[in-house]
Design a protein around this motif. Structure first.
Motif, PDB file in Angstrom:
ATOM      1  N   TYR A  79       0.853  -1.188   0.000  1.00 27.40           N
ATOM      2  CA  TYR A  79      -0.187   0.036   0.093  1.00 27.40           C
ATOM      3  C   TYR A  79       0.919   1.263   0.025  1.00 27.40           C
ATOM      4  CZ  TYR A  79      -3.383  -3.441   1.884  1.00 27.40           C
ATOM      5  OH  TYR A  79      -3.981  -4.337   1.809  1.00 27.40           O
ATOM      6  N   LEU A  80       0.234   2.192  -0.525  1.00 21.67           N
ATOM      7  CA  LEU A  80       0.942   3.773  -0.606  1.00 21.67           C
ATOM      8  C   LEU A  80      -0.096   4.710   0.159  1.00 21.67           C
ATOM      9  CD1 LEU A  80       3.474   5.263  -0.838  1.00 21.67           C
ATOM     10  CD2 LEU A  80       2.558   5.997  -3.050  1.00 21.67           C
ATOM     11  N   GLN A  81      -0.130   5.109   1.417  1.00 20.44           N
ATOM     12  CA  GLN A  81      -1.017   6.067   2.052  1.00 20.44           C
ATOM     13  C   GLN A  81      -0.313   7.294   1.719  1.00 20.44           C
ATOM     14  OE1 GLN A  81      -3.778   5.918   3.807  1.00 20.44           O
ATOM     15  NE2 GLN A  81      -3.933   8.256   3.597  1.00 20.44           N
ATOM     16  N   MET A  82      -0.935   8.203   0.899  1.00 22.26           N
ATOM     17  CA  MET A  82      -0.484   9.473   0.656  1.00 22.26           C
ATOM     18  C   MET A  82      -1.408  10.708   1.197  1.00 22.26           C
ATOM     19  SD  MET A  82      -0.027   8.881  -3.416  1.00 22.26           S
ATOM     20  CE  MET A  82      -1.540   8.547  -3.879  1.00 22.26           C
ATOM     21  N   ASN A  83      -0.662  11.308   2.119  1.00 19.82           N
ATOM     22  CA  ASN A  83      -1.563  12.370   2.931  1.00 19.82           C
ATOM     23  C   ASN A  83      -0.929  13.786   2.401  1.00 19.82           C
ATOM     24  OD1 ASN A  83      -2.851  10.555   4.365  1.00 19.82           O
ATOM     25  ND2 ASN A  83      -1.334  10.478   5.880  1.00 19.82           N
ATOM     26  N   SER A  84      -1.723  14.832   2.521  1.00 19.46           N
ATOM     27  CA  SER A  84      -1.093  16.099   2.286  1.00 19.46           C
ATOM     28  C   SER A  84      -0.772  16.485   0.946  1.00 19.46           C
ATOM     29  CB  SER A  84       0.039  16.668   3.376  1.00 19.46           C
ATOM     30  OG  SER A  84      -0.364  16.664   4.650  1.00 19.46           O
ATOM     31  N   LEU A  85      -1.529  15.996   0.149  1.00 16.95           N
ATOM     32  CA  LEU A  85      -1.267  15.745  -1.573  1.00 16.95           C
ATOM     33  C   LEU A  85      -0.898  17.180  -2.016  1.00 16.95           C
ATOM     34  CD1 LEU A  85      -3.383  12.707  -2.521  1.00 16.95           C
ATOM     35  CD2 LEU A  85      -0.807  12.874  -2.990  1.00 16.95           C
ATOM     36  N   LYS A  86      -0.046  17.134  -2.938  1.00 15.82           N
ATOM     37  CA  LYS A  86       0.359  18.460  -3.601  1.00 15.82           C
ATOM     38  C   LYS A  86      -0.052  18.322  -5.101  1.00 15.82           C
ATOM     39  CE  LYS A  86       3.892  19.320  -0.130  1.00 15.82           C
ATOM     40  NZ  LYS A  86       5.428  19.550   0.162  1.00 15.82           N
ATOM     41  N   PRO A  87      -0.202  19.351  -5.648  1.00 16.52           N
ATOM     42  CA  PRO A  87      -0.058  19.394  -7.175  1.00 16.52           C
ATOM     43  C   PRO A  87       1.187  18.686  -7.811  1.00 16.52           C
ATOM     44  CG  PRO A  87      -1.114  21.390  -6.541  1.00 16.52           C
ATOM     45  CD  PRO A  87      -0.378  20.712  -5.289  1.00 16.52           C
ATOM     46  N   GLU A  88       2.184  18.789  -7.343  1.00 17.00           N
ATOM     47  CA  GLU A  88       3.530  18.124  -7.895  1.00 17.00           C
ATOM     48  C   GLU A  88       3.436  16.700  -7.722  1.00 17.00           C
ATOM     49  OE1 GLU A  88       3.431  21.026  -5.860  1.00 17.00           O
ATOM     50  OE2 GLU A  88       4.830  20.668  -4.481  1.00 17.00           O
ATOM     51  N   ASP A  89       2.544  16.107  -6.876  1.00 19.52           N
ATOM     52  CA  ASP A  89       2.438  14.718  -6.678  1.00 19.52           C
ATOM     53  C   ASP A  89       1.598  13.864  -7.647  1.00 19.52           C
ATOM     54  OD1 ASP A  89       1.885  15.392  -3.164  1.00 19.52           O
ATOM     55  OD2 ASP A  89       3.662  14.611  -3.979  1.00 19.52           O
ATOM     56  N   THR A  90       1.073  14.844  -8.701  1.00 13.85           N
ATOM     57  CA  THR A  90       0.213  14.193  -9.751  1.00 13.85           C
ATOM     58  C   THR A  90       1.245  13.411 -10.626  1.00 13.85           C
ATOM     59  OG1 THR A  90      -1.227  16.114  -9.764  1.00 13.85           O
ATOM     60  CG2 THR A  90      -0.943  15.058 -11.691  1.00 13.85           C
ATOM     61  N   GLY A  91       0.667  12.251 -11.198  1.00 11.19           N
ATOM     62  CA  GLY A  91       1.442  11.451 -12.069  1.00 11.19           C
ATOM     63  C   GLY A  91       0.663   9.961 -12.042  1.00 11.19           C
ATOM     64  N   ILE A  92       1.404   9.085 -12.823  1.00  8.52           N
ATOM     65  CA  ILE A  92       0.913   7.692 -12.943  1.00  8.52           C
ATOM     66  C   ILE A  92       1.813   7.026 -11.782  1.00  8.52           C
ATOM     67  CG2 ILE A  92       0.870   5.632 -14.131  1.00  8.52           C
ATOM     68  CD1 ILE A  92       0.677   7.360 -16.580  1.00  8.52           C
ATOM     69  N   TYR A  93       1.265   6.210 -11.010  1.00  2.58           N
ATOM     70  CA  TYR A  93       2.023   5.552  -9.820  1.00  2.58           C
ATOM     71  C   TYR A  93       2.026   4.099 -10.098  1.00  2.58           C
ATOM     72  CZ  TYR A  93       2.300   9.740  -6.835  1.00  2.58           C
ATOM     73  OH  TYR A  93       2.558  10.999  -6.399  1.00  2.58           O
ATOM     74  N   TYR A  94       3.197   3.741 -10.190  1.00  2.00           N
ATOM     75  CA  TYR A  94       3.669   2.221 -10.477  1.00  2.00           C
ATOM     76  C   TYR A  94       4.011   1.389  -9.064  1.00  2.00           C
ATOM     77  CZ  TYR A  94       3.685   3.980 -15.277  1.00  2.00           C
ATOM     78  OH  TYR A  94       3.123   4.504 -16.523  1.00  2.00           O
ATOM     79  N   CYS A  95       3.775   0.229  -9.194  1.00  2.00           N
ATOM     80  CA  CYS A  95       4.204  -0.592  -8.332  1.00  2.00           C
ATOM     81  C   CYS A  95       5.316  -1.440  -8.990  1.00  2.00           C
ATOM     82  CB  CYS A  95       3.122  -1.753  -7.906  1.00  2.00           C
ATOM     83  SG  CYS A  95       3.590  -3.054  -6.598  1.00  2.00           S
TER      84      CYS A  95
END
Length: 124
Positions: A79-95
């Protein structure tokens, strides 16, 4: 055959949270280091977080304190718990994982197996 299947992406406002999941099959998950890698629009893939089989974790400086990687060996899931997300976190996330049980921070070509990716968009 190794398979990695991600889920949980979506559109979220800045400051919001998302949890990504990756279900693995085709290898001995409990003995394998697992990683999350992302690809921002127009940029190269970059390592985000990794977790060893014993649960020890590492994260990139850009997400340290905001993202948490965990694993459930009984469910073959990371799992990846993502908090306090920012616009620069935008993207495709891969395992991603390697055949040699590694956490690779800089050379994405060293990863042997990838999921199909899940889109995360942080925008108001």
């Amino acid at each position: 055959e190794v398979q990695l299947v991600e889920s949980g992406g979506g559109l979220v406002q800045p400051g919001g949270s998302l949890t990504l999941s990756c279900v693995a099959s085709g290898f001995v998950f409990e003995n394998s280091a697992m990683n999350w890698v992302r690809q921002p629009p127009g940029k190269s893939r970059e390592w985000v977080s990794g977790i060893w089989s014993d649960g020890t974790t590492y994260s990139a400086d850009s997400v340290e304190g905001r993202f948490t990687i965990t694993r459930d060996n009984a469910k073959n899931t990371v799992y990846l718990q993502m908090n306090s997300l920012k616009p620069e976190d935008t993207g495709i996330y891969y395992c991603a994982t390697t055949a040699s049980n590694m956490i690779v921070r800089t050379s994405m070509d060293d990863y042997d197996y990838w999921g199909q990716g899940t889109q995360v968009t942080v925008s108001s």
